[in-house]
Motif scaffolding. Structure first.
Motif, PDB file in Angstrom:
ATOM      1  N   ALA A  43      50.381  11.095 -53.433  1.00  0.00           N
ATOM      2  CA  ALA A  43      49.795  11.589 -53.275  1.00  0.00           C
ATOM      3  C   ALA A  43      48.240  10.682 -52.318  1.00  0.00           C
ATOM      4  N   PRO A  44      47.262  11.474 -52.137  1.00  0.00           N
ATOM      5  CA  PRO A  44      46.112  10.282 -51.317  1.00  0.00           C
ATOM      6  C   PRO A  44      45.335   9.950 -52.386  1.00  0.00           C
ATOM      7  N   PHE A  45      44.936   8.750 -52.701  1.00  0.00           N
ATOM      8  CA  PHE A  45      43.821   8.138 -52.962  1.00  0.00           C
ATOM      9  C   PHE A  45      43.365   8.109 -52.432  1.00  0.00           C
ATOM     10  N   ILE A  46      41.776   8.118 -52.974  1.00  0.00           N
ATOM     11  CA  ILE A  46      40.696   8.272 -51.825  1.00  0.00           C
ATOM     12  C   ILE A  46      39.627   7.781 -52.645  1.00  0.00           C
ATOM     13  N   ALA A  47      38.621   6.530 -51.995  1.00  0.00           N
ATOM     14  CA  ALA A  47      37.384   5.893 -52.842  1.00  0.00           C
ATOM     15  C   ALA A  47      36.415   6.509 -51.981  1.00  0.00           C
ATOM     16  N   VAL A  48      34.839   7.198 -52.962  1.00  0.00           N
ATOM     17  CA  VAL A  48      34.076   6.963 -52.454  1.00  0.00           C
ATOM     18  C   VAL A  48      32.642   6.265 -53.502  1.00  0.00           C
ATOM     19  N   ASN A  49      32.338   5.318 -52.285  1.00  0.00           N
ATOM     20  CA  ASN A  49      31.200   4.555 -53.007  1.00  0.00           C
ATOM     21  C   ASN A  49      29.806   5.336 -53.182  1.00  0.00           C
ATOM     22  N   CYS A  50      29.763   6.348 -54.289  1.00  0.00           N
ATOM     23  CA  CYS A  50      28.351   7.269 -54.406  1.00  0.00           C
ATOM     24  C   CYS A  50      27.559   5.881 -54.376  1.00  0.00           C
ATOM     25  N   GLY A  51      27.303   4.401 -54.080  1.00  0.00           N
ATOM     26  CA  GLY A  51      25.701   4.107 -53.659  1.00  0.00           C
ATOM     27  C   GLY A  51      25.437   4.432 -52.529  1.00  0.00           C
ATOM     28  N   ALA A  52      27.067   3.877 -51.725  1.00  0.00           N
ATOM     29  CA  ALA A  52      26.505   3.281 -50.330  1.00  0.00           C
ATOM     30  C   ALA A  52      26.352   5.135 -49.162  1.00  0.00           C
ATOM     31  N   THR A  73      44.366  10.810 -56.562  1.00  0.00           N
ATOM     32  CA  THR A  73      43.279  10.594 -57.442  1.00  0.00           C
ATOM     33  C   THR A  73      41.852  10.247 -56.825  1.00  0.00           C
ATOM     34  N   LEU A  74      41.089  10.817 -57.569  1.00  0.00           N
ATOM     35  CA  LEU A  74      39.682  10.213 -56.836  1.00  0.00           C
ATOM     36  C   LEU A  74      38.714   9.454 -57.150  1.00  0.00           C
ATOM     37  N   PHE A  75      38.753   8.321 -56.500  1.00  0.00           N
ATOM     38  CA  PHE A  75      38.367   7.256 -57.289  1.00  0.00           C
ATOM     39  C   PHE A  75      36.576   7.172 -56.657  1.00  0.00           C
ATOM     40  N   LEU A  76      36.038   7.581 -57.731  1.00  0.00           N
ATOM     41  CA  LEU A  76      34.006   7.394 -57.475  1.00  0.00           C
ATOM     42  C   LEU A  76      33.670   6.879 -58.069  1.00  0.00           C
ATOM     43  N   ASP A  77      33.495   4.912 -57.270  1.00  0.00           N
ATOM     44  CA  ASP A  77      32.417   4.263 -57.426  1.00  0.00           C
ATOM     45  C   ASP A  77      31.358   4.412 -57.583  1.00  0.00           C
ATOM     46  N   ASP A 134      43.610  20.035 -57.453  1.00  0.00           N
ATOM     47  CA  ASP A 134      44.109  19.421 -58.294  1.00  0.00           C
ATOM     48  C   ASP A 134      44.126  18.025 -58.564  1.00  0.00           C
ATOM     49  N   VAL A 135      43.217  17.343 -58.439  1.00  0.00           N
ATOM     50  CA  VAL A 135      42.595  16.018 -58.611  1.00  0.00           C
ATOM     51  C   VAL A 135      42.336  15.560 -60.341  1.00  0.00           C
ATOM     52  N   ARG A 136      42.803  13.923 -59.934  1.00  0.00           N
ATOM     53  CA  ARG A 136      42.335  12.880 -61.401  1.00  0.00           C
ATOM     54  C   ARG A 136      41.251  12.043 -60.629  1.00  0.00           C
ATOM     55  N   ILE A 137      40.475  12.125 -61.997  1.00  0.00           N
ATOM     56  CA  ILE A 137      39.167  11.273 -61.555  1.00  0.00           C
ATOM     57  C   ILE A 137      39.521   9.936 -62.252  1.00  0.00           C
ATOM     58  N   LEU A 138      38.912   9.124 -61.699  1.00  0.00           N
ATOM     59  CA  LEU A 138      38.601   7.622 -61.897  1.00  0.00           C
ATOM     60  C   LEU A 138      37.985   7.479 -61.451  1.00  0.00           C
ATOM     61  N   SER A 139      36.577   6.296 -62.034  1.00  0.00           N
ATOM     62  CA  SER A 139      35.051   6.494 -62.046  1.00  0.00           C
ATOM     63  C   SER A 139      34.586   4.582 -62.227  1.00  0.00           C
ATOM     64  N   ALA A 140      34.042   4.470 -62.133  1.00  0.00           N
ATOM     65  CA  ALA A 140      33.740   3.489 -62.481  1.00  0.00           C
ATOM     66  C   ALA A 140      32.213   2.886 -61.881  1.00  0.00           C
ATOM     67  N   THR A 141      31.125   1.612 -62.612  1.00  0.00           N
ATOM     68  CA  THR A 141      30.157   1.588 -63.040  1.00  0.00           C
ATOM     69  C   THR A 141      29.223   0.093 -62.894  1.00  0.00           C
ATOM     70  N   HIS A 142      28.897  -0.578 -63.054  1.00  0.00           N
ATOM     71  CA  HIS A 142      28.178  -1.637 -63.359  1.00  0.00           C
ATOM     72  C   HIS A 142      26.835  -1.003 -64.111  1.00  0.00           C
ATOM     73  N   ARG A 143      26.752   0.091 -63.807  1.00  0.00           N
ATOM     74  CA  ARG A 143      25.362   0.365 -65.227  1.00  0.00           C
ATOM     75  C   ARG A 143      25.271   0.259 -65.873  1.00  0.00           C
ATOM     76  N   ASP A 144      24.942   0.391 -67.570  1.00  0.00           N
ATOM     77  CA  ASP A 144      24.718   0.976 -68.586  1.00  0.00           C
ATOM     78  C   ASP A 144      24.501   2.644 -68.644  1.00  0.00           C
TER      79      ASP A 144
END
Length: 459
Positions: free
Chosen positions: A190-199, A235-239, A273-283
């Motif tokens: 299925a799709p992997f969609i990446a979103v950069n929330c800061g950009a 999968t939705l990846f929220l960077d 129906d999405v699985r959420i993966l997220s990432a951050t360099h912030r505290d």
């Protein structure tokens, strides 16, 4: 030590050849011994070893001529030279031309083992096609223990549908890890969609994530689905999730709780129906204390945490990465660059890398663009490392740096008067205070001693 590495020994002294072969074999190496430069070149045409160890004095073609031939034909292949006292000047010259090391006979076996280990650690093994079992992580190049442990954990995590928060400094490869988790999961097809929330600008992020109906806002001339809907089943990846505005954090939380998404301007919901993966360099813990990140969303996203180590903590991977990048970029730019001089590769492994893997890629691109010989020299690597590079900063970091500097200049200009600074920035004072809080700036620190401490004008 790289156990099982294949070594080619070249020496016309049969006793020394046998002794060295026994000693190196006892230390886990696979050893092939030959007694001449011609025999060595013939052997190299059949199978490339990980390292060549050659005496400088050989019958017929000598070790220096062999070394030069290897440099022409196999520029990335490391060579260690063994020398008698009288040939030391030749060996010293060879190290300036790219030999990994030279040892004077008689030499200490421990020193030879150390030089072999060092040469192998700096040279990348030949690329081998990933097995089907490892294809999920084929984009992630590593042999370090820290990455091996992280990838083992990621493989286990991939089997579930739990939300994962990936932490790590900018440039460590958080999106690559997210893609690997997706490929190892049941959602791989299925799709992997990446979103950069800061950009994405704040005013567009909601529409990008959730979509909008026609007329939802000025310019919305047609209905459009968002990226959450596009990731349905996958999968939705929220960077850079830490940069998501609070209003959108509420809406995202609702999607996670209800598994229903509503387009901007619509009251009707659609199941997703999405699985959420997220990432951050912030505290994010600090952001929660400051009221910049919702605690309930944090615990929804942070069911499992994976932390990517900075490149400086996985130095054994630098040679692998630098070589992989060089080969890819040489093919892209149609350059005949094949490898690094040993001292150039050592300089790469010892650099500080504040920008992590992204910075390493930029440096390799720099040296590849300027290289004029098959082997990248130390001077070119040193030049690339000294060049300050904007690309080391992510878009988000560059924007944050600009915003903070801009606010500082405004406060200096207005002697710390928030009302005047907000007016110059064309922002209302509440929003301006929020920006100051975001960057931990206190307007009172910018007021000169002569400035009257009077109440600021109310708007």
């Amino acid at each position: 030590m790289e156990h099982g590495a294949r070594l080619l020994l070249v020496d016309d002294d049969t006793d020394l050849l046998r002794l060295l072969s026994m000693r190196l074999s006892a230390n886990g190496y696979r050893v092939t011994g030959v007694d001449s430069a011609e025999a060595a070149l013939a052997r190299l045409s059949i199978e490339l070893p990980s390292l060549v160890i050659s005496d400088v004095r050989l019958p017929g073609r000598d070790g220096m001529a062999l070394f030069q031939q290897i440099r022409q034909q196999y520029p990335a292949l490391p060579v260690i030279l063994l020398t008698a006292h009288g040939t030391i000047p030749d060996a010293v010259e060879a190290t300036t031309l790219g030999a990994s090391a030279y040892l004077t006979k008689p030499f200490d076996a421990k020193v030879l083992l150390e030089r072999i280990e060092q040469a192998l650690s700096l040279s990348a093994p030949p690329a081998t096609p990933a097995s089907s079992d490892e294809s999920w992580r084929e984009e992630i190049v590593s042999r370090s223990q820290s990455m091996a442990e992280l990838l083992a954990e990621a493989r286990l995590v991939a089997a579930s549908d739990a939300s994962v928060l990936i932490r790590g400094e900018s440039g460590t490869g958080k999106e690559l890890l997210a893609r690997a988790i997706h490929r190892a999961s049941r959602r791989a097809a299925a799709p992997f969609i990446a979103v950069n929330c800061g950009a994405i600008p704040e005013q567009l992020l909601e529409s990008e994530l959730f979509g909008h109906v026609k007329g939802a806002y000025t310019g919305a001339v047609a209905s459009r689905e968002g990226l959450v809907q596009a990731a349905d089943g996958g999968t939705l990846f929220l960077d850079e999730i830490g940069d998501m505005p609070l209003l959108l954090q509420v809406k995202l939380l609702r999607v996670l709780q209800e598994r229903v998404v509503r387009q901007l301007g619509s009251d009707a919901g659609r199941p997703v129906d999405v699985r959420i993966l997220s990432a951050t360099h912030r505290d994010l813990d600090a952001a929660m204390l400051e009221g910049q990140f919702r605690e309930d969303l944090y615990y929804r996203l942070n069911v499992i945490t994976l932390t990517l180590p900075p490149l400086a903590q996985r130095r054994e991977d630098i040679g692998l990465l630098a070589t992989r990048f060089l080969h890819a970029l040489a093919a892209k730019y149609q350059k005949s660059v094949k490898g690094y001089a040993p001292d150039a590769l050592e300089a790469l492994t010892r650099a500080s890398w504040p920008g992590n893997v992204r910075q390493l890629y930029n440096v390799v691109e720099h040296v590849c663009a300027l290289a004029t010989a098959p082997l990248v020299p130390l001077s070119l690597v040193q030049r690339a490392l000294r060049v300050p590079s904007l690309e080391v900063l992510s878009y988000t970091e560059a924007k944050q740096r600009f915003e903070r500097n801009y606010l500082v200049q405004l406060l200096k200009l207005t002697d710390g008067n928030v009302a005047d600074a907000a007016r110059l920035a064309e922002r209302n004072r509440t929003e301006f205070y929020r920006l100051l809080q975001k960057y931990d700036l206190n307007a009172s620190q910018f007021r000169s001693e002569n400035t009257a401490v009077a109440p600021e004008r109310q708007e």
